[in-house]
Motif scaffolding. Sequence first.
Motif: not given
Length: 238
Positions: A138-145
């Motif tokens: 999520s950190g890599t993609t910016g999606t929050g998790g």
Amino acid sequence: MAFLATALIYAAVGQAGASGYIAIMGLAGFAPLAMKTTALSLNLLVAGIGTALFLRAGRLSWRNVWPFAVLGFPFSMLGGAVHLSENVYFPVVGAVLILSALQMARTAFMGKAAGSDAPATPPFAAALVTGAIIGFVSGTTGTGGGVFLAPIILTMNWGTARQTAATTAVYNLINSFAALIGAYAAWDHIPSSLPAWLVAVAAGGTIGAYIGSRFLSDRWLRGILSFLLVMSGIKLIW
């Protein structure tokens, strides 16, 4: 209006809307770094609002949250420092969202009725590993998790849909903060329109979190989230 509506719908199911914001910005032609940092910024605000409202409504169990967050925070920070090229970023995020949507739809419409089995407490070791892996992705993609964590919690019966919404709201808050710190080198890519967008998602997130924390049924929560996930995934890939 698009950001406001996205925040409202996502917040109702305990999500902060990062995947929706990314889909909107992808259609508008934003670059990956701008999308990632902007989505994390908006996610952080909406997740904070959702956490406060779920906490106020008595829906939040810290025992269900902190095992996912212990390693989720540092791994989200590491992921935030990783920047994928456009050719990799869109397909990876889109594919993961669609897979998550299919699993969420199964639990909503083909699984056991809500409440047929009492949910179990997440095993500590499994929650640690899950939190770490999702944190980095999520950190890599910016999606929050939260969009990745929710289907796992429901599939493993680690909480009801409403408990899952509360847990993922906190997880989104923690991971978005960590990933945004990790992505500090890309902060100059954040658009100048961000303040106006923050106001829009704050309004939408407040309304959505209030609705989700008090009124929607478990099945509706799962169904809405599965629809949002698959639509976001399709938009990112195509």
